[in-house]
Each structure stands twice: as C-alpha cells, then as structure tokens.
Design a protein around this motif. Structure first.
Motif, mmCIF file in Angstrom:
data_model
loop_
_atom_site.group_PDB
_atom_site.id
_atom_site.type_symbol
_atom_site.label_atom_id
_atom_site.label_comp_id
_atom_site.label_asym_id
_atom_site.label_seq_id
_atom_site.Cartn_x
_atom_site.Cartn_y
_atom_site.Cartn_z
ATOM 1 N N PHE A 242 0.824 -1.122 0.068
ATOM 2 C CA PHE A 242 0.060 0.067 -0.181
ATOM 3 C C PHE A 242 0.783 1.396 -0.015
ATOM 4 C CE2 PHE A 242 -3.608 -2.476 1.924
ATOM 5 C CZ PHE A 242 -4.308 -2.633 0.835
ATOM 6 N N SER A 243 2.037 1.005 0.369
ATOM 7 C CA SER A 243 2.912 2.190 0.215
ATOM 8 C C SER A 243 3.455 2.443 -1.020
ATOM 9 C CB SER A 243 4.209 2.162 1.199
ATOM 10 O OG SER A 243 5.098 1.100 0.901
ATOM 11 N N LEU A 244 3.135 1.799 -2.108
ATOM 12 C CA LEU A 244 3.808 1.910 -3.342
ATOM 13 C C LEU A 244 3.017 2.931 -4.003
ATOM 14 C CD1 LEU A 244 4.097 -2.155 -4.683
ATOM 15 C CD2 LEU A 244 6.081 -0.394 -3.913
ATOM 16 N N PRO A 245 3.844 3.551 -5.112
ATOM 17 C CA PRO A 245 3.012 4.781 -5.487
ATOM 18 C C PRO A 245 1.918 4.599 -6.533
ATOM 19 C CG PRO A 245 5.236 4.383 -6.803
ATOM 20 C CD PRO A 245 4.946 3.458 -5.632
ATOM 21 N N THR A 246 1.678 3.578 -7.331
ATOM 22 C CA THR A 246 0.624 3.456 -8.391
ATOM 23 C C THR A 246 -0.047 2.189 -7.873
ATOM 24 O OG1 THR A 246 2.350 2.108 -9.711
ATOM 25 C CG2 THR A 246 2.315 4.527 -10.154
ATOM 26 N N LYS A 247 -1.256 2.275 -8.428
ATOM 27 C CA LYS A 247 -2.074 1.055 -8.416
ATOM 28 C C LYS A 247 -1.573 -0.192 -9.262
ATOM 29 C CE LYS A 247 -7.026 -0.024 -9.116
ATOM 30 N NZ LYS A 247 -8.442 0.232 -9.589
ATOM 31 N N ASP A 248 -0.963 0.079 -10.398
ATOM 32 C CA ASP A 248 -0.470 -0.887 -11.082
ATOM 33 C C ASP A 248 0.574 -1.625 -10.298
ATOM 34 O OD1 ASP A 248 -0.593 -2.444 -13.576
ATOM 35 O OD2 ASP A 248 1.579 -1.564 -13.838
ATOM 36 N N ARG A 251 -0.900 -3.845 -7.603
ATOM 37 C CA ARG A 251 -1.482 -4.938 -8.202
ATOM 38 C C ARG A 251 -0.502 -5.843 -8.611
ATOM 39 N NH1 ARG A 251 -2.122 -6.789 -13.013
ATOM 40 N NH2 ARG A 251 -1.416 -4.925 -14.046
ATOM 41 N N LYS A 252 0.636 -5.678 -9.160
ATOM 42 C CA LYS A 252 1.660 -6.529 -9.668
ATOM 43 C C LYS A 252 2.228 -7.271 -8.515
ATOM 44 C CE LYS A 252 2.440 -4.425 -14.472
ATOM 45 N NZ LYS A 252 3.457 -4.038 -15.174
ATOM 46 N N THR A 253 2.593 -6.270 -7.503
ATOM 47 C CA THR A 253 3.176 -6.819 -6.472
ATOM 48 C C THR A 253 2.480 -7.841 -5.448
ATOM 49 O OG1 THR A 253 4.505 -4.746 -6.342
ATOM 50 C CG2 THR A 253 4.570 -6.170 -4.291
#
Length: 328
Positions: A242-248, A251-253
């Motif tokens: 949830f700390s990643l910048p983008t939704k994509d 999702r991939k992670t």
C-alpha cells in the motif's frame, strides 16, 4: 457386499468383550467409509482422480524446477519441498484406501498402521511449516528485495527445510509411540479409511486422554504459531504494497503473493473444518467425518500444483513451452 456388523468380522474382532480378550492384535481392520460401503466403488472414482492429478501435478513441478535454471531460487525450492510433502501425504493413504474400495482388502498390519499414522501427522505439520517459510520468502522479496538473495541463500533455505522437517517429526513422534504401547482389548475395527490417530486410540483399554490432550496441544500449537507468523508476514507485506506509488505496481506486487494465499486457503480451511467437526460435531454422521478427513488430505496435494501452475508465470510459460515443443 461387505456387512457392517461387528459379529460378521470375526475372527478379526470379538462379538463379546466379556468372553474374548486380546492385546495388541497383529492386524487392524479398516472399514473405509462407514455407512457407505455400497458406494465404495463410486467414491473411489473422484479419490483416484484426485490422486492421479496430485501425482502428475507435483512431479511436473519438480521436473520443471529441475530442468529450468531460471527457477533456481528460494520460492521454487520451497515449492519443491511442498510438492514432495504433498506426494508423501496423499501416497500415505490413497493406495491402501483404494485397495479397500476395490478389493475389500481391509486388513492393515499393527506396525504399518502406526507408521501410516506417523507419516500423515508428521507431514501435515511439515506442510504447515513450509507455508510459513514461503510467507517469509515473500516478505523478504517484497519488503527487502535488495537483500533477498543474501538473506535466503541456498544453505539458509536448506536449514529452514531441515528445521521444518525435524519440527514435524519430533512433535508427532509421541502419537504412534504412545498409541502402539497401549493394550487393545475392545476391538480391532477402525471406523475409518486410514489409521487416523483418535480413531485408533479410542479402541484401547486404557484411558487415552493423555494422547487426546497432546493431540489438541500439537494442533493448536502448530496451527496457531504458523498462522501467527504467516499473518505477521502478510501484515508487513500489505503495508509495503500500500506504500507503493501506483495502483498498477500494487497489483503486480500483490500478484506475486496470490498463489501462496490460495494454497494456504486450500490447505487450512478444509483441515480446520474437518478438525472442528470431528471435535465438536457430535451429531454429524460418521461417514461425513471420514469423508472430510480424506478431503483435507487429498484436495491440497491436488490443488497446489494447479494453483502454482496457473498463477505463476514462469511455471506456466515453461509448461506451455514443454507441451508446444513436444507437439512440434
């Protein structure tokens, strides 16, 4: 057709416990699915199908990881451990079960029964430990990716695998050790399709509460401890996602963990349901207890390679390449 009356099973059982006694019979009698004897042949069809799928699927996983150099990593080593564990689990019960269903071969040697009991409980605990190791691998890969290869080196992976095996082996050793030393003077008929621990020890003449309490302790200790570590790992993983910048990117992670979560659900949910119905579902029919006990040992070994084969791109691509290469 086989008759489910105790008196009809002599000389393997006794019709009158007041006049006939025996201690530690040379064989036990497995009833299969009590109450569903007339349907044994039909029940064997889905069970045999699940066994074949489990054998082919898990051996395919082992073959692909061995043949593909790019799959030499901690995640795939743990997956191979899981595949071997699943092969041992389903092979511990299915051959004898099918011999009961197809050939009415109900006898099982005294020592063989306790060996089967040990393998089932030992490798059930081993499988749970492997799920924890896989969760730890996902945690390191997502939360500390730069150190993943230095933390989970091949020697570390081997030590984790050995620790998981020793834990399962040591914790489950008292089950057959205690049960094999108690006198059996009631009957030698086991209301089950395999040598399930409580189904066997309740046949003893002595008080089996020690074995029952130890079994409860091991189940809650192993399951609660493993689920706790898995939950902690995934709490950290979700926080990182949830700390990643983008939704994509999120999702991939998350997709890299989806296979592991599906496998955990396929394993823990049936086993937990079977355990709860066995311990507290006193009004549930015996044949339902036995069927559920078989399902939770057979369904995960069948589903695990399918889940990883479908949801893991590297394995899926390698499988498609193998089939297309053979077709060419």
């Amino acid at each position: 057709m086989f008759c489910l009356k105790v008196g009809h099973l002599l000389p393997y059982s006794m019709s009158d416990s007041n006049t006939t006694e025996f201690t530690n019979p040379s064989t036990f009698i497995l009833l299969g699915i009590p109450g569903l004897e007339v349907a044994h042949v039909w029940i064997s069809i889905p069970f045999c199908t699940m066994y074949i799928i489990a054998i082919l699927g898990n051996f395919s996983i082992l073959f692909i990881v061995k043949r593909e150099p790019s799959l030499r990593g901690p995640m795939y080593y743990f997956l191979c451990m899981l595949a071997v564990t699943d092969l041992i689990l389903c092979t511990s019960i299915l051959p004898k079960m099918l011999s009961i269903f197809w050939f009415n071969s109900r006898e099982i040697d005294f020592s063989t029964c306790f060996t089967q009991m040990y393998f089932i409980h030992c490798f059930t605990a081993v499988e749970s430990g492997i799920f924890v190791a896989m969760a730890f691998d996902r945690y390191v890969a997502i939360c500390d990716p730069l150190r993943h290869s230095t933390i989970l080196t091949n020697p570390v992976v081997a030590k984790i695998g050995l620790t998981v095996l020793l834990r399962g082996g040591i914790l489950m050793l008292p089950h057959p050790f205690l049960a094999s030393r108690w006198p059996y003077c009631k009957t030698n008929i086991i209301d089950h399709s395999y040598c399930e621990h409580m189904a066997v020890v309740k046949l003893g003449c002595t008080d089996f509460r020690i074995s029952s309490y130890y079994g409860l302790f091991v189940v809650f200790f192993v399951a609660s401890l493993d689920l706790f570590f898995i939950a902690v790992s995934y709490m950290q993983i979700l926080r990182a996602i949830f700390s990643l910048p983008t939704k994509d990117a999120r999702r991939k992670t998350f997709q890299t963990c989806s296979s592991h979560l599906c496998v955990i659900s396929a394993s823990y949910i049936p086993s937990l349901f079977s355990f709860l119905t066995h311990r507290f579902g006193h009004n549930v029919a015996l044949h339902f207890h036995v069927l559920m006990a078989n399902v939770y040992l057979l369904v995960p070994p069948m589903l695990n390679p399918i889940i990883y084969g479908v949801r893991t791109k590297q394995i899926r691509d390698r499988l498609l390449w193998l089939f297309s290469h053979k077709g060419a």
